[in-house]
Design a protein around this motif. Structure first.
Motif, PDB file in Angstrom:
ATOM      1  N   CYS A   1       0.830  -1.207   0.000  1.00  0.00           N
ATOM      2  CA  CYS A   1       0.000   0.000   0.000  1.00  0.00           C
ATOM      3  C   CYS A   1       0.865   1.258   0.000  1.00  0.00           C
ATOM      4  O   CYS A   1       1.618   1.498   0.936  1.00  0.00           O
ATOM      5  N   PRO A   2       0.787   2.095  -1.034  1.00  0.00           N
ATOM      6  CA  PRO A   2       1.614   3.301  -1.077  1.00  0.00           C
ATOM      7  C   PRO A   2       1.127   4.377  -0.110  1.00  0.00           C
ATOM      8  O   PRO A   2       1.875   5.272   0.242  1.00  0.00           O
ATOM      9  N   ALA A   3      -0.136   4.264   0.315  1.00  0.00           N
ATOM     10  CA  ALA A   3      -0.679   5.293   1.194  1.00  0.00           C
ATOM     11  C   ALA A   3      -0.639   4.866   2.651  1.00  0.00           C
ATOM     12  O   ALA A   3      -1.051   5.622   3.526  1.00  0.00           O
ATOM     13  N   GLU A   4      -0.173   3.672   2.898  1.00  0.00           N
ATOM     14  CA  GLU A   4      -0.121   3.103   4.257  1.00  0.00           C
ATOM     15  C   GLU A   4      -1.473   3.206   4.933  1.00  0.00           C
ATOM     16  O   GLU A   4      -1.619   3.691   6.048  1.00  0.00           O
ATOM     17  N   ALA A   5      -2.480   2.711   4.215  1.00  0.00           N
ATOM     18  CA  ALA A   5      -3.837   2.802   4.740  1.00  0.00           C
ATOM     19  C   ALA A   5      -4.252   1.526   5.452  1.00  0.00           C
ATOM     20  O   ALA A   5      -5.249   1.509   6.158  1.00  0.00           O
ATOM     21  N   ILE A   6      -3.506   0.453   5.248  1.00  0.00           N
ATOM     22  CA  ILE A   6      -3.945  -0.853   5.748  1.00  0.00           C
ATOM     23  C   ILE A   6      -3.127  -1.239   6.981  1.00  0.00           C
ATOM     24  O   ILE A   6      -1.904  -1.126   6.989  1.00  0.00           O
ATOM     25  N   THR A   7      -3.835  -1.634   8.023  1.00  0.00           N
ATOM     26  CA  THR A   7      -3.172  -2.226   9.201  1.00  0.00           C
ATOM     27  C   THR A   7      -3.902  -3.509   9.549  1.00  0.00           C
ATOM     28  O   THR A   7      -5.084  -3.665   9.242  1.00  0.00           O
ATOM     29  N   MET A   8      -3.162  -4.436  10.182  1.00  0.00           N
ATOM     30  CA  MET A   8      -3.836  -5.685  10.594  1.00  0.00           C
ATOM     31  C   MET A   8      -3.100  -6.297  11.770  1.00  0.00           C
ATOM     32  O   MET A   8      -1.934  -5.998  12.029  1.00  0.00           O
ATOM     33  N   VAL A   9      -3.821  -7.149  12.498  1.00  0.00           N
ATOM     34  CA  VAL A   9      -3.229  -7.925  13.587  1.00  0.00           C
ATOM     35  C   VAL A   9      -3.488  -9.389  13.265  1.00  0.00           C
ATOM     36  O   VAL A   9      -4.637  -9.789  13.052  1.00  0.00           O
TER      37      VAL A   9
ATOM     38  N   MET B   1     -10.111   4.744   4.964  1.00  0.00           N
ATOM     39  CA  MET B   1     -10.626   5.149   3.652  1.00  0.00           C
ATOM     40  C   MET B   1     -10.237   6.587   3.299  1.00  0.00           C
ATOM     41  O   MET B   1     -10.343   6.989   2.136  1.00  0.00           O
ATOM     42  N   LEU B   2      -9.835   7.359   4.291  1.00  0.00           N
ATOM     43  CA  LEU B   2      -9.381   8.714   3.982  1.00  0.00           C
ATOM     44  C   LEU B   2      -7.951   8.701   3.451  1.00  0.00           C
ATOM     45  O   LEU B   2      -7.537   9.591   2.718  1.00  0.00           O
ATOM     46  N   ARG B   3      -7.165   7.659   3.848  1.00  0.00           N
ATOM     47  CA  ARG B   3      -5.792   7.559   3.348  1.00  0.00           C
ATOM     48  C   ARG B   3      -5.748   6.829   2.015  1.00  0.00           C
ATOM     49  O   ARG B   3      -4.889   7.115   1.181  1.00  0.00           O
ATOM     50  N   CYS B   4      -6.635   5.881   1.889  1.00  0.00           N
ATOM     51  CA  CYS B   4      -6.602   5.014   0.707  1.00  0.00           C
ATOM     52  C   CYS B   4      -6.736   5.845  -0.559  1.00  0.00           C
ATOM     53  O   CYS B   4      -7.533   6.780  -0.623  1.00  0.00           O
ATOM     54  N   ILE B   5      -5.901   5.496  -1.555  1.00  0.00           N
ATOM     55  CA  ILE B   5      -5.986   6.216  -2.828  1.00  0.00           C
ATOM     56  C   ILE B   5      -6.616   5.329  -3.902  1.00  0.00           C
ATOM     57  O   ILE B   5      -6.626   5.682  -5.070  1.00  0.00           O
TER      58      ILE B   5
ATOM     59  N   LEU C   1      -3.228  -1.648  -5.653  1.00  0.00           N
ATOM     60  CA  LEU C   1      -1.994  -2.429  -5.508  1.00  0.00           C
ATOM     61  C   LEU C   1      -2.175  -3.559  -4.514  1.00  0.00           C
ATOM     62  O   LEU C   1      -1.520  -4.596  -4.608  1.00  0.00           O
ATOM     63  N   CYS C   2      -3.105  -3.391  -3.535  1.00  0.00           N
ATOM     64  CA  CYS C   2      -3.322  -4.438  -2.539  1.00  0.00           C
ATOM     65  C   CYS C   2      -3.853  -5.713  -3.189  1.00  0.00           C
ATOM     66  O   CYS C   2      -3.427  -6.817  -2.870  1.00  0.00           O
ATOM     67  N   GLU C   3      -4.772  -5.554  -4.142  1.00  0.00           N
ATOM     68  CA  GLU C   3      -5.327  -6.762  -4.770  1.00  0.00           C
ATOM     69  C   GLU C   3      -4.280  -7.447  -5.636  1.00  0.00           C
ATOM     70  O   GLU C   3      -4.268  -8.664  -5.744  1.00  0.00           O
ATOM     71  N   GLU C   4      -3.394  -6.656  -6.228  1.00  0.00           N
ATOM     72  CA  GLU C   4      -2.334  -7.275  -7.031  1.00  0.00           C
ATOM     73  C   GLU C   4      -1.339  -7.993  -6.141  1.00  0.00           C
ATOM     74  O   GLU C   4      -0.786  -9.027  -6.512  1.00  0.00           O
ATOM     75  N   ALA C   5      -1.112  -7.428  -4.927  1.00  0.00           N
ATOM     76  CA  ALA C   5      -0.135  -8.042  -4.031  1.00  0.00           C
ATOM     77  C   ALA C   5      -0.673  -9.302  -3.373  1.00  0.00           C
ATOM     78  O   ALA C   5       0.089 -10.186  -3.008  1.00  0.00           O
ATOM     79  N   CYS C   6      -1.983  -9.407  -3.223  1.00  0.00           N
ATOM     80  CA  CYS C   6      -2.566 -10.485  -2.422  1.00  0.00           C
ATOM     81  C   CYS C   6      -2.324 -11.842  -3.080  1.00  0.00           C
ATOM     82  O   CYS C   6      -2.722 -12.058  -4.223  1.00  0.00           O
TER      83      CYS C   6
END
Lengths: 166, 188, 344
Positions: B84-92, B117-121, B125-130
């Motif tokens: 994620c280029p916007a660093e919008a995703i976090t997880m535990v 969702m405010l950071r997400c652009i 890229l996340c779906e391509e990386a998954c």
């Protein structure tokens, strides 16, 4: 029936005519004057002069009073801008109005003696008859009135164009 | 001055001819133009009643997919967060317990998964990386809100429902990404 | 005696019925003109237009009416209260009055009774219409002035000067028709145009002038300067809300309807159509033909509004005084010469 209509119209005409003079707001005066014209148009219809009535409404109510109202609305008329008249003016106005009254009374007195000389033709107010009368018996005054208007128009243009090269 | 394009038009303020000055031909021409439009089909799409199909490249609100048995596909590998280029995703991440096989597909799963969702652009890229085909961008639109906090979407908003009618169809998007990946690999 | 009274009452009832029908039809057409206007605008712009209220949006005027009644009725501070209330009333009253002299058809045979399809056939019908259209401007002027708002006043002033300017050319173009037909009565004018003997064939220039002036008198685009939104925030009805605004908007559509009716009657044969007898269907054919023409002209009014841009104020005055009035006088002269030539 006719008398009742006449009386109603006449009373309204007199009241509105008085209100024209008495109301403080000039725009109200103009509106009352329009009402007066309407009652006068009604009187014309009572005299079986429909053409005159309609022309009266078109010309006076429809055009001239619109112009009056137009000018009234453009002028900034309120208490501050009202010019203060000196007493001399007031006395002069009273004398002039009194003289007019005397003249009118004199004229009226003469008129009453005349009576309605002969019952005028009741069809004279209709368009055809009016047109015939205007263009036969009264053709000279009619044309002179036309020339008068033309002169007034030329004069207005002259006044309006300040530096007209002649 | 040298003109940069050939689109510029020289304005001529020449005297109009009589036909131009009476304006009537021009007015009739204008009326004819509008009359032609009168009989044209309206371009309106009556939005809530009918919706135009989205392009496969459209990237809207994310979804976390479940597999055909209803188990979450995400293994909390973190590749999406890295991509994620916007660093919008976090997880535990958490380990799957015994008896939770119905819920999670692999031994590891995401206990919390949040996208801001405010950071997400919405770059995709996340779906391509998954590697597990767990996250997809759909044709849904992120709803508006008054509070910033409400734009951090957790698993309750991201994971699709188990029931068939609550599943979110991403086949068009899936196909599009596969084609894209294939094209990239053949190029390489 | 009693028979006479009965006949008199019957005639009175007939007239009242006709007036009531005319009133309702006028209001109905005005209401549906608002719908038509929006639909025509939409079609000309490749849109759909109102289609939510009822099938094809046909209930839209009712929805609009309910909305108008429900809105807050607001009288601005510093306004002349009574004049402010009176003005929309004058406007709509004058607009409704003009329908009285238009011959909607010959005679209608209904339940064995012959009903004259004209409220009154006064022998100066066309002047009556000119007179009442010239009075319509008072509703605008009083409303604009009483609002105590400079934009409203601007709108009122524009309306009055525009009306005066275009009334002249309108009257002059009508005079040519009067010279041709030799009558001021609309009924006689309509009767003279039976078949395809329409006045527009003899008076194409006069029709054009009359049509342009009618557009200006109705404050329709491209002459809608008194209420232009971009400069005057709505012009004379800026301060109006609720049903008073509704009256203004309504009266404008009534004016449009009446203007179309007058144009159809004076220039396009009224209830006459080639190879169609207005007495067909028990006299109903006349109104049908006339209303078809009226709807066509209402459509043309709308079509023009959604095609042409608004005039600039000096262009408006230039067109009125320096183009239309000389043209109308020329038309009058030509008509007079023609009448003289063919009479002798």
């Amino acid at each position: 029936m006719t008398l009742a209509i006449f009386l109603t119209l006449a009373v309204i005409a007199v009241i509105t005519a008085l209100l024209v003079v008495l109301s403080r707001n000039p725009v109200h005066s103009v509106l009352y004057l329009i009402l007066t014209f309407f009652t006068i148009a009604g009187l014309y219809i009572l005299l079986n002069a429909q053409f005159l009535a309609v022309v009266h409404i078109i010309v006076y109510s429809g055009a001239i009073m619109v112009l009056f109202l137009f000018v009234m609305m453009l002028l900034n008329l309120n208490k501050d801008t009202e010019p203060q008249k000196s007493n001399l003016w007031k006395i002069g106005g009273a004398v002039a109005a009194g003289m007019l009254l005397v003249t009118l009374v004199g004229a009226m007195r003469g008129g009453i003696e005349l009576q309605a000389a002969a019952q005028p033709n009741s069809q004279v107010g209709l368009v055809e008859n009016l047109g015939k009368v205007l263009f036969t018996d009264f053709v000279v005054p009619f044309e002179i009135a036309g020339i008068l208007f033309l002169a007034a128009m030329v004069g207005a243009v002259l006044v309006g164009k300040r530096d007209l090269k002649l | 001055m040298q003109p940069l394009t050939n689109r510029s038009k020289v304005i001529v303020n020449k005297e109009m001819s009589f036909m131009e000055r009476i304006y009537i031909p021009a007015i009739v021409g204008g009326m004819w133009t509008t009359l032609k439009h009168f009989f044209r089909k309206p371009a309106t799409v009556k939005y809530p009643d009918e919706q135009r199909p989205f392009a496969p490249v459209y990237r809207g609100l994310h979804v976390l997919k479940r597999d055909e048995n209803g188990a979450e596909r995400c293994t909390a590998c973190g590749l999406c967060a890295v991509a994620c280029p916007a660093e919008a995703i976090t997880m535990v991440a958490e380990e799957r317990e015994r008896g939770e096989e119905k819920l999670y597909r692999e031994e590891k799963y995401a206990a919390t998964y949040e996208i801001n969702m405010l950071r997400c652009i919405f770059c995709g890229l996340c779906e391509e990386a998954c590697p597990k085909e767990a996250i997809f961008l759909t044709d849904r639109i992120v709803p508006s809100d008054y509070v910033r906090q409400n734009f951090i979407f957790g698993k309750d908003l991201l994971v699709e429902g188990v029931e068939p009618e609550k599943r979110i169809d991403v086949t068009v998007r899936q196909k599009h990404i596969q084609e894209k990946k294939q094209a990239a690999s053949t190029q390489a | 005696m009693s028979v006479l009274l009965f006949l008199f009452l019957g005639a009175l009832l007939q007239k009242f019925g006709l007036v009531a029908v005319l009133f309702l039809v006028t209001l109905g057409i005005a209401a549906y003109s608002t719908y038509g206007e929006r639909k025509v605008a939409a079609f000309l712009q490749d849109r759909v237009g109102p289609d939510r209220a009822g099938p094809f949006g046909l209930l839209q005027p009712i929805a609009d009416g309910v909305k108008m009644f429900m809105k807050e009725d607001f009288i601005p501070q510093g306004s002349e209260k009574w004049l402010f209330i009176l003005a929309p009333g004058i406007f709509i009253f004058v607009a409704l009055m003009t329908g009285a002299v238009i011959p909607w058809g010959t005679t209608l045979t209904l339940f064995g009774a012959n009903i004259d399809l004209q409220v009154t056939d006064i022998n100066i019908g066309i002047l009556y219409i000119l007179g009442f259209t010239s009075l319509g401007v008072y509703g605008i002027m009083i409303g604009g002035w009483a609002s105590n708002n400079k934009y409203s006043l601007y709108g009122a002033i524009r309306a009055s000067s525009q009306m005066i300017s275009y009334e002249l050319a309108m009257g002059l173009s009508v005079i040519a028709v009067v010279m041709l037909t030799g009558t001021l009565s609309l009924r006689t004018m309509a009767e003279m145009q039976s078949g395809f003997n329409w006045t527009v064939i003899y008076q194409p220039l006069g029709f054009l002038i009359f049509f342009i002036c009618a557009l200006a008198e109705c404050n329709r685009a491209p002459f809608d300067l008194p209420e232009c939104e971009t400069e005057l925030v709505g012009g004379f009805h800026t301060e109006y809300s609720s049903m008073k605004l509704g009256f203004y908007l309504f009266a404008e559509y009534i004016n449009m309807f009446i203007s179309s009716a007058v144009i159809a009657t004076v220039y396009f044969g009224g209830y006459n159509f080639p190879f169609v007898d207005p007495a067909w269907l028990g006299g109903l054919m006349g109104p049908v033909v006339l209303f078809a023409k009226i709807f066509f002209f209402i459509f043309v009014f709308m079509w023009i509004r959604w095609t042409l841009p608004r005039f600039r104020y000096d262009q408006l005055m230039h067109l009125g005084w320096k183009v239309l009035i000389p043209l109308a006088i020329l038309n009058m002269l030509l008509t007079g010469a023609g009448v003289l030539w063919f009479e002798s």
